[in-house]
Scaffold this motif. Structure first.
Motif, mmCIF file in Angstrom:
data_model
loop_
_atom_site.group_PDB
_atom_site.id
_atom_site.type_symbol
_atom_site.label_atom_id
_atom_site.label_comp_id
_atom_site.label_asym_id
_atom_site.label_seq_id
_atom_site.Cartn_x
_atom_site.Cartn_y
_atom_site.Cartn_z
ATOM 1 N N ALA A 180 18.403 49.129 -42.035
ATOM 2 C CA ALA A 180 18.949 48.146 -42.859
ATOM 3 C C ALA A 180 17.409 48.165 -43.719
ATOM 4 O O ALA A 180 16.459 48.610 -43.441
ATOM 5 C CB ALA A 180 19.048 46.988 -42.444
ATOM 6 N N VAL A 181 17.576 47.858 -44.995
ATOM 7 C CA VAL A 181 16.602 47.573 -46.130
ATOM 8 C C VAL A 181 16.923 46.299 -46.778
ATOM 9 O O VAL A 181 17.666 45.895 -47.232
ATOM 10 C CB VAL A 181 16.694 48.663 -47.240
ATOM 11 C CG1 VAL A 181 15.669 48.581 -48.091
ATOM 12 C CG2 VAL A 181 16.337 50.079 -46.402
ATOM 13 N N GLY A 182 15.873 45.451 -46.628
ATOM 14 C CA GLY A 182 15.549 44.377 -47.562
ATOM 15 C C GLY A 182 14.995 44.566 -48.799
ATOM 16 O O GLY A 182 14.315 45.696 -48.978
ATOM 17 N N ALA A 221 17.789 39.441 -29.825
ATOM 18 C CA ALA A 221 16.500 38.948 -29.119
ATOM 19 C C ALA A 221 15.994 40.193 -28.338
ATOM 20 O O ALA A 221 16.967 40.410 -27.364
ATOM 21 C CB ALA A 221 16.721 37.527 -28.586
ATOM 22 N N GLY A 222 14.694 40.279 -28.364
ATOM 23 C CA GLY A 222 14.236 41.036 -27.403
ATOM 24 C C GLY A 222 14.221 42.512 -27.774
ATOM 25 O O GLY A 222 13.725 43.526 -27.467
ATOM 26 N N GLU A 223 15.278 42.987 -28.821
ATOM 27 C CA GLU A 223 15.547 44.158 -29.446
ATOM 28 C C GLU A 223 15.607 43.880 -30.859
ATOM 29 O O GLU A 223 16.445 44.204 -31.661
ATOM 30 C CB GLU A 223 16.685 45.002 -28.993
ATOM 31 C CG GLU A 223 16.778 46.512 -29.361
ATOM 32 C CD GLU A 223 18.054 47.023 -28.640
ATOM 33 O OE1 GLU A 223 18.131 48.183 -29.005
ATOM 34 O OE2 GLU A 223 18.502 46.779 -27.719
ATOM 35 N N PRO A 224 14.305 43.484 -31.625
ATOM 36 C CA PRO A 224 14.476 43.117 -33.031
ATOM 37 C C PRO A 224 14.816 44.127 -34.027
ATOM 38 O O PRO A 224 14.441 45.401 -33.918
ATOM 39 C CB PRO A 224 13.070 42.471 -33.071
ATOM 40 C CG PRO A 224 12.161 43.195 -32.477
ATOM 41 C CD PRO A 224 13.128 43.566 -31.141
ATOM 42 N N LEU A 225 15.563 43.730 -34.984
ATOM 43 C CA LEU A 225 15.771 44.739 -35.986
ATOM 44 C C LEU A 225 14.523 44.793 -36.973
ATOM 45 O O LEU A 225 13.983 43.715 -37.250
ATOM 46 C CB LEU A 225 16.683 43.917 -37.094
ATOM 47 C CG LEU A 225 17.014 44.497 -38.361
ATOM 48 C CD1 LEU A 225 17.381 46.021 -38.397
ATOM 49 C CD2 LEU A 225 17.604 43.702 -39.373
ATOM 50 N N VAL A 226 13.863 45.822 -37.149
ATOM 51 C CA VAL A 226 12.665 46.164 -38.035
ATOM 52 C C VAL A 226 13.039 46.343 -39.413
ATOM 53 O O VAL A 226 13.620 47.645 -39.657
ATOM 54 C CB VAL A 226 11.516 47.344 -37.250
ATOM 55 C CG1 VAL A 226 10.431 47.262 -38.296
ATOM 56 C CG2 VAL A 226 11.429 46.842 -36.108
ATOM 57 N N GLU A 253 28.652 42.726 -39.368
ATOM 58 C CA GLU A 253 28.226 44.016 -38.851
ATOM 59 C C GLU A 253 26.604 43.837 -38.826
ATOM 60 O O GLU A 253 25.864 44.213 -37.828
ATOM 61 C CB GLU A 253 28.551 44.969 -39.627
ATOM 62 C CG GLU A 253 29.982 45.387 -39.334
ATOM 63 C CD GLU A 253 30.619 46.462 -40.322
ATOM 64 O OE1 GLU A 253 31.347 47.518 -39.640
ATOM 65 O OE2 GLU A 253 30.249 46.526 -41.439
ATOM 66 N N PHE A 254 25.917 43.394 -39.873
ATOM 67 C CA PHE A 254 24.432 43.162 -40.131
ATOM 68 C C PHE A 254 23.978 42.264 -38.677
ATOM 69 O O PHE A 254 22.983 42.688 -38.329
ATOM 70 C CB PHE A 254 24.540 42.681 -41.631
ATOM 71 C CG PHE A 254 22.731 42.487 -41.899
ATOM 72 C CD1 PHE A 254 21.947 43.545 -41.375
ATOM 73 C CD2 PHE A 254 22.383 41.365 -42.450
ATOM 74 C CE1 PHE A 254 20.806 43.470 -41.925
ATOM 75 C CE2 PHE A 254 21.105 41.186 -42.708
ATOM 76 C CZ PHE A 254 20.011 42.285 -42.482
ATOM 77 N N ALA A 255 24.635 41.240 -38.613
ATOM 78 C CA ALA A 255 24.276 40.335 -37.801
ATOM 79 C C ALA A 255 24.223 40.672 -36.414
ATOM 80 O O ALA A 255 23.473 40.358 -35.472
ATOM 81 C CB ALA A 255 25.438 39.178 -37.632
ATOM 82 N N GLN A 256 24.865 41.727 -36.091
ATOM 83 C CA GLN A 256 24.821 42.570 -34.879
ATOM 84 C C GLN A 256 23.382 43.174 -34.598
ATOM 85 O O GLN A 256 23.368 43.613 -33.377
ATOM 86 C CB GLN A 256 26.044 43.582 -34.701
ATOM 87 C CG GLN A 256 27.313 42.836 -34.379
ATOM 88 C CD GLN A 256 28.424 43.734 -34.415
ATOM 89 O OE1 GLN A 256 28.495 44.934 -34.213
ATOM 90 N NE2 GLN A 256 29.812 43.136 -34.857
ATOM 91 N N LEU A 257 22.816 43.603 -35.533
ATOM 92 C CA LEU A 257 21.573 44.308 -35.427
ATOM 93 C C LEU A 257 20.381 43.291 -35.158
ATOM 94 O O LEU A 257 19.356 43.702 -34.640
ATOM 95 C CB LEU A 257 21.202 45.065 -36.905
ATOM 96 C CG LEU A 257 22.023 45.974 -37.229
ATOM 97 C CD1 LEU A 257 21.667 46.537 -38.512
ATOM 98 C CD2 LEU A 257 22.060 47.176 -36.168
ATOM 99 N N HIS A 258 20.676 41.888 -35.041
ATOM 100 C CA HIS A 258 19.601 41.054 -34.795
ATOM 101 C C HIS A 258 19.989 40.667 -33.312
ATOM 102 O O HIS A 258 20.668 39.705 -32.934
ATOM 103 C CB HIS A 258 19.917 39.624 -35.743
ATOM 104 C CG HIS A 258 19.679 39.901 -37.099
ATOM 105 N ND1 HIS A 258 20.655 40.740 -37.935
ATOM 106 C CD2 HIS A 258 18.842 39.655 -37.952
ATOM 107 C CE1 HIS A 258 20.130 40.745 -39.033
ATOM 108 N NE2 HIS A 258 18.997 39.878 -39.128
#
Length: 242
Positions: free
Chosen positions: A37-39, A12-17, A5-10
């Motif tokens: 998401a938080v790192g 191209a052209g609409e980046p996960l910030v 599910e996290f991968a789906q936020l990545h």
């Protein structure tokens, strides 16, 4: 929340910030600001515990932090520095969706082997493979592409090249990869909008927020000491305590 599910936020052209937190309070503040998401930041966690970054001294503290953040309604990705199968497995067990593992410019075949071993042990964890070609020395885009492809072929779900800001180099690496490219937000570098146009899929903040918080602490303390103005829009005691 799963790595898939996290991968789906990545995208191209609409980046996960991705903002990076160093404790529960900073993570909760970022969640309240609407981030999906938080790192974690290895520098922030290490400095907060009085140990150096990049030497594995803060990995245990990071794992404890991931466990405390797992109840938050966001994806959590952990910076486990050079990484290990044990640390990556512990992140997954604590509820983390991803890890960041850096090569430190070590032999890339060894880093590729670590990535394979992590994916074999915890296949559902999003592995963001970092290469330090542009972080620990002057950037060599050909070497960055070589390492990035090796890590991709080893099973990495994404590749991170911190320190890279040249637009043509970013485009070259995007074109060379079939997995999402992650770059570091740099105050003097391209904006998120510009990075999106280049095909970047993830923009991390790294230690930026932690360092900004230290600057704000000193600025506020010296303003009180010297009779200067203190910003009035700070979170209240009640807000933070809540």
């Amino acid at each position: 929340m799963s790595g898939s599910e996290f991968a789906q936020l990545h995208r191209a052209g609409e980046p996960l910030v991705l903002p990076n937190a160093w404790d529960v309070a900073s993570a909760r503040a970022l969640v309240a600001a609407g981030f999906a998401a938080v790192g974690t930041t290895s520098l922030g966690v290490a400095a907060g515990h009085g140990v150096p970054d990049g030497e594995g001294a803060a990995v245990d503290a990071t794992l404890r932090l991931v466990g405390r953040l797992s109840s938050l309604p966001v994806f959590v990705s952990a910076d486990i520095e050079r990484g290990s199968v044990a640390a990556a497995s512990a992140v997954a067990e604590a509820g983390g969706a991803g890890v960041n593992v850096e090569d430190g410019l070590a032999e890339p075949s060894a880093h590729a082997r670590l990535i394979r071993d992590i994916k074999r042990a915890v296949p559902g964890l999003f592995v963001n493979a970092r290469t330090d070609t542009h972080w620990l020395r002057a950037g060599d885009v050909r070497e960055a592409v070589r390492r990035a492809r090796m890590y991709q072929d080893a099973g990495a779900d994404g590749v991170f090249v911190p320190g890279m800001s040249d637009r043509s180099e970013i485009s070259e690496i995007v074109e060379a990869l079939a997995v999402p490219l992650n770059v570091l937000a740099l105050p003097s570098g391209p904006s998120v909008r510009e990075l999106a146009a280049l095909g970047v899929a993830r923009v991390s903040m790294g230690s930026l927020l932690f360092r900004a918080s230290l600057a704000a602490v000193v600025e506020t303390a010296t303003a009180v000491r010297d009779g200067g103005a203190v910003r009035a829009d700070l979170p209240s005691y009640q807000d933070v305590n809540g």
